[in-house]
Design an enzyme around this catalytic site. Structure first.
Site, PDB file in Angstrom:
ATOM      1  N   ARG A  92      28.534 -52.839   6.641  1.00  0.00           N
ATOM      2  CA  ARG A  92      28.167 -54.049   7.371  1.00  0.00           C
ATOM      3  C   ARG A  92      29.269 -55.104   7.275  1.00  0.00           C
ATOM      4  O   ARG A  92      29.493 -55.874   8.200  1.00  0.00           O
ATOM      5  CB  ARG A  92      26.870 -54.636   6.819  1.00  0.00           C
ATOM      6  N   CYS A 116      19.794 -54.588   7.685  1.00  0.00           N
ATOM      7  CA  CYS A 116      20.328 -53.678   6.687  1.00  0.00           C
ATOM      8  C   CYS A 116      19.448 -53.711   5.471  1.00  0.00           C
ATOM      9  O   CYS A 116      18.402 -54.329   5.475  1.00  0.00           O
ATOM     10  CB  CYS A 116      21.761 -54.024   6.325  1.00  0.00           C
ATOM     11  N   ARG A 121      20.950 -59.503   8.368  1.00  0.00           N
ATOM     12  CA  ARG A 121      22.204 -60.175   7.984  1.00  0.00           C
ATOM     13  C   ARG A 121      22.855 -60.702   9.242  1.00  0.00           C
ATOM     14  O   ARG A 121      23.687 -60.042   9.853  1.00  0.00           O
ATOM     15  CB  ARG A 121      23.123 -59.209   7.231  1.00  0.00           C
ATOM     16  N   PRO A 122      22.483 -61.902   9.653  1.00  0.00           N
ATOM     17  CA  PRO A 122      23.013 -62.444  10.907  1.00  0.00           C
ATOM     18  C   PRO A 122      24.497 -62.760  10.809  1.00  0.00           C
ATOM     19  O   PRO A 122      25.041 -62.896   9.705  1.00  0.00           O
ATOM     20  CB  PRO A 122      22.204 -63.727  11.096  1.00  0.00           C
ATOM     21  N   ILE A 123      25.167 -62.892  11.976  1.00  0.00           N
ATOM     22  CA  ILE A 123      26.586 -63.284  11.972  1.00  0.00           C
ATOM     23  C   ILE A 123      26.799 -64.537  12.814  1.00  0.00           C
ATOM     24  O   ILE A 123      27.899 -64.798  13.285  1.00  0.00           O
ATOM     25  CB  ILE A 123      27.517 -62.126  12.418  1.00  0.00           C
ATOM     26  N   LEU A 125      27.020 -67.591  11.957  1.00  0.00           N
ATOM     27  CA  LEU A 125      27.999 -68.542  11.397  1.00  0.00           C
ATOM     28  C   LEU A 125      29.431 -68.082  11.689  1.00  0.00           C
ATOM     29  O   LEU A 125      30.315 -68.904  11.946  1.00  0.00           O
ATOM     30  CB  LEU A 125      27.792 -68.698   9.888  1.00  0.00           C
ATOM     31  N   ILE A 327      19.358 -65.964  -1.742  1.00  0.00           N
ATOM     32  CA  ILE A 327      20.420 -65.656  -0.773  1.00  0.00           C
ATOM     33  C   ILE A 327      19.958 -64.645   0.271  1.00  0.00           C
ATOM     34  O   ILE A 327      20.100 -64.881   1.470  1.00  0.00           O
ATOM     35  CB  ILE A 327      21.692 -65.129  -1.482  1.00  0.00           C
ATOM     36  N   ARG A 397      29.836 -47.173  -3.117  1.00  0.00           N
ATOM     37  CA  ARG A 397      30.407 -48.249  -2.290  1.00  0.00           C
ATOM     38  C   ARG A 397      31.125 -49.281  -3.154  1.00  0.00           C
ATOM     39  O   ARG A 397      32.057 -49.943  -2.673  1.00  0.00           O
ATOM     40  CB  ARG A 397      29.307 -48.952  -1.487  1.00  0.00           C
TER      41      ARG A 397
HETATM   42  C1  UD1 Z   1      29.259 -61.491   0.552  1.00  0.00           C
HETATM   43  C2  UD1 Z   1      29.480 -60.319  -0.375  1.00  0.00           C
HETATM   44  C3  UD1 Z   1      28.161 -59.810  -0.922  1.00  0.00           C
HETATM   45  C4  UD1 Z   1      27.370 -60.955  -1.544  1.00  0.00           C
HETATM   46  C5  UD1 Z   1      27.259 -62.151  -0.581  1.00  0.00           C
HETATM   47  C6  UD1 Z   1      26.631 -63.370  -1.236  1.00  0.00           C
HETATM   48  C7  UD1 Z   1      31.480 -59.309   0.545  1.00  0.00           C
HETATM   49  C8  UD1 Z   1      32.090 -58.138   1.237  1.00  0.00           C
HETATM   50  N1  UD1 Z   1      30.165 -59.257   0.365  1.00  0.00           N
HETATM   51  O1  UD1 Z   1      28.495 -61.011   1.653  1.00  0.00           O
HETATM   52  O2  UD1 Z   1      28.424 -58.812  -1.904  1.00  0.00           O
HETATM   53  O3  UD1 Z   1      26.073 -60.509  -1.868  1.00  0.00           O
HETATM   54  O4  UD1 Z   1      28.567 -62.536  -0.128  1.00  0.00           O
HETATM   55  O5  UD1 Z   1      27.335 -63.741  -2.362  1.00  0.00           O
HETATM   56  O6  UD1 Z   1      32.164 -60.224   0.131  1.00  0.00           O
HETATM   57  N2  UD1 Z   1      24.268 -65.904   6.795  1.00  0.00           N
HETATM   58  C9  UD1 Z   1      23.790 -66.363   8.002  1.00  0.00           C
HETATM   59  N3  UD1 Z   1      24.599 -66.278   9.088  1.00  0.00           N
HETATM   60  C10 UD1 Z   1      25.852 -65.768   9.027  1.00  0.00           C
HETATM   61  C11 UD1 Z   1      26.353 -65.306   7.785  1.00  0.00           C
HETATM   62  C12 UD1 Z   1      25.525 -65.389   6.680  1.00  0.00           C
HETATM   63  O7  UD1 Z   1      22.644 -66.823   8.106  1.00  0.00           O
HETATM   64  O8  UD1 Z   1      26.555 -65.719  10.039  1.00  0.00           O
HETATM   65  C13 UD1 Z   1      23.404 -65.983   5.616  1.00  0.00           C
HETATM   66  C14 UD1 Z   1      23.076 -64.591   5.051  1.00  0.00           C
HETATM   67  O9  UD1 Z   1      21.971 -64.025   5.715  1.00  0.00           O
HETATM   68  C15 UD1 Z   1      22.768 -64.915   3.622  1.00  0.00           C
HETATM   69  C16 UD1 Z   1      23.728 -66.071   3.319  1.00  0.00           C
HETATM   70  O10 UD1 Z   1      24.121 -66.604   4.565  1.00  0.00           O
HETATM   71  O11 UD1 Z   1      21.435 -65.372   3.506  1.00  0.00           O
HETATM   72  C17 UD1 Z   1      24.949 -65.700   2.524  1.00  0.00           C
HETATM   73  O12 UD1 Z   1      25.593 -64.610   3.146  1.00  0.00           O
HETATM   74  P1  UD1 Z   1      27.179 -64.437   3.067  1.00  0.00           P
HETATM   75  O13 UD1 Z   1      27.719 -65.348   2.032  1.00  0.00           O
HETATM   76  O14 UD1 Z   1      27.721 -64.513   4.434  1.00  0.00           O
HETATM   77  O15 UD1 Z   1      27.307 -62.939   2.548  1.00  0.00           O
HETATM   78  P2  UD1 Z   1      28.378 -61.888   2.985  1.00  0.00           P
HETATM   79  O16 UD1 Z   1      29.676 -62.528   3.276  1.00  0.00           O
HETATM   80  O17 UD1 Z   1      27.787 -60.969   4.009  1.00  0.00           O
END
Ligand code: UD1
Length: 418
Positions: A92, A116, A121-123, A125, A327, A397
């Site tokens: 992801r 997942c 896990r939205p994107i 942001l 989180i 992983r």
């Molecule tokens: C990274 C780590 C992961 C860790 C996580 C939180 C990597 C490869 N992975 O994942 O191991 O568990 O940080 O420390 O570095 N969110 C949104 N919109 C978005 C992006 C995120 O709402 O566009 C939310 C997510 O659903 C979550 C929160 O923000 O609730 C934090 O996610 P994020 O910090 O983005 O995690 P990752 O970068 O995916």
């Protein structure tokens, strides 16, 4: 499918060196394409997620080679701008290639990462940040198509300090005209490591590790060498294992500050922790006791990635411990598997309540996700009898060889390839 056999009951004793951080290597490999040159990245762990990142780089046209722990990426030959759906599904966090491919090629095509194992896990942001920098997104049949004729600097404000969105913004900002300011940025050590790598390539990045990161774009970039920081979650896993099983272990190549929240929780439970230089030693002789509620939070708070492993280490502690997962939704899937070994855990939404039990018994269990899988190994080390842990591709992983490392620490863990 391969599985682990874990004989529990014995204390741990030994020393192990912690490998490089998965969550640093992935954004650094993505960012390496900005150089259009040769980058040599050392202390790179052999992990399934790293293998996926290498396959993406090769698909893009880069020449990639692994020698010992150094990955060399030659991105001069990069000519594609799409990430195949199969690779997006395998990892992801492939979304971390979004900013880098856009910055290099002016265009990206990748499928949308959907739900997942940790819940949705939205994107949004990532997309919002890149739009601020001049990118335009279109969605066609589940695929994202992103273009930017010229990226321009901007004020990126992240509603939550997302690690991946901070990294994508930093990487894309290197190609923007002018100064980009990222506010409410994530402060994880892996963000600081990415900034060191970008600077080694010639980028102008300040403030990484604080909530405001500034990038002055369009500096001429070039190839570089970089050594990846060590993996704080792997270190935390082995500390939790030793806390659970008792005994004395020493881990080298550890930044104590980066594991300090996990170390503090283990100390509160009755472990003794000492750090000297880049090593940390944990000793636990007496009984473990329950600890105050653990709330997961962005760095420097308690890491969500260490929630399952700390929970596993407290299953036989005296008293009741509470976890609040702030989180990710759905990050308690390991709980049902731990219950098969006799753990007493109740969950309600984001809260899990762990009542310590006197005994755990071995059971056949299945990994539900990466850290949940590591939690099963920890629990099995403290259970009576031999546990069989299946679906260990999740563990692969993020741990280069958990069975070997546990054996170095005196644990009875065998990997069986089938
Ligand atoms: C990274 C780590 C992961 C860790 C996580 C939180 C990597 C490869 N992975 O994942 O191991 O568990 O940080 O420390 O570095 N969110 C949104 N919109 C978005 C992006 C995120 O709402 O566009 C939310 C997510 O659903 C979550 C929160 O923000 O609730 C934090 O996610 P994020 O910090 O983005 O995690 P990752 O970068 O995916």
């Amino acid at each position: 499918m391969s599985y682990l056999l874990v004989k529990g009951g014995a204390p741990l004793c030994g020393e192990v060196r912690i490998h490089g951080a998965k969550n640093s290597v992935l954004p650094i490999l993505a960012a390496s394409v900005l150089a259009a040159d040769v980058c040599a990245i050392s202390n790179c762990p052999h992990l399934r997620d790293v293998d996926v990142a290498v396959r993406i780089l090769r698909h893009l046209g880069c020449i990639v080679s692994f020698s010992d722990d150094t990955l060399t990426v030659d991105s001069r030959t990069m000519h594609r701008c799409d990430v195949p759906d199969a690779l997006m599904r395998e990892m992801r966090s492939s979304v971390i290639f979004l900013g880098a491919i856009l910055a290099r090629m002016g265009e990206v095509q990748m499928s949308c990462p959907g739900g997942c194992e940790l819940g949705p896990r939205p994107i949004d942001l990532h997309i919002g940040a890149l739009e601020t920098l001049g990118a335009q997104f279109a969605e066609r049949g589940g695929a994202l198509h992103c273009t930017a004729r010229q990226l321009r600097a901007g004020e990126v404000f992240l509603a939550t300090p997302s690690v991946g969105a901070t990294e994508n913004s930093m990487i894309a900002a290197c190609a923007c005209d002018g100064e980009t300011v990222i506010s409410n940025a994530a402060r994880e050590p892996e963000i600081v490591d990415l900034a060191h790598f970008l600077r080694a390539m010639g980028a102008d990045v300040c403030g990484a590790g604080t909530s405001t990161v500034t990038v002055r774009g369009r500096c001429p970039l070039h190839g570089c060498t970089h050594r990846v920081i060590s993996d704080r979650i792997v270190a935390s896993t082995y500390l939790c294992a030793a806390g659970a099983a008792g005994g004395q272990v020493r881990l080298s190549a550890v930044d104590y500050r980066a594991v300090s929240t996990v170390a503090a929780a283990l100390a509160e439970a009755g472990c003794r922790l000492e750090s000297d230089g880049d090593a940390v030693q944990l000793t636990r002789r007496g009984e473990l006791r329950a600890i105050r509620p653990v709330h997961t939070a962005p760095y420097p708070g308690f890491p969500t990635d260490a929630q399952a492993i700390l929970m596993a280490s407290l299953l036989k502690s005296r008293g009741t411990s509470v976890f609040v997962e702030n989180i990710f939704e759905n990050r308690y899937r390991h709980v049902d598997e731990l219950a098969r070994m006799g753990a007493d855990i109740r969950t309600a939404g984001r809260v899990a309540v762990v009542c310590g039990v006197r005994r755990l018994q071995a059971a056949p269990v299945r990994c539900t996700d990466l850290r949940g899988g590591a939690a099963l190994v920890i629990a099995a080390l403290t259970a009576e009898g031999e546990s069989r842990i299946e679906c260990i591709e999740h563990i692969d992983r993020g741990y280069a060889d958990i069975a070997r490392d546990m054996r170095c620490l005196g644990g009875c863990v065998e990997r069986v390839e089938t």
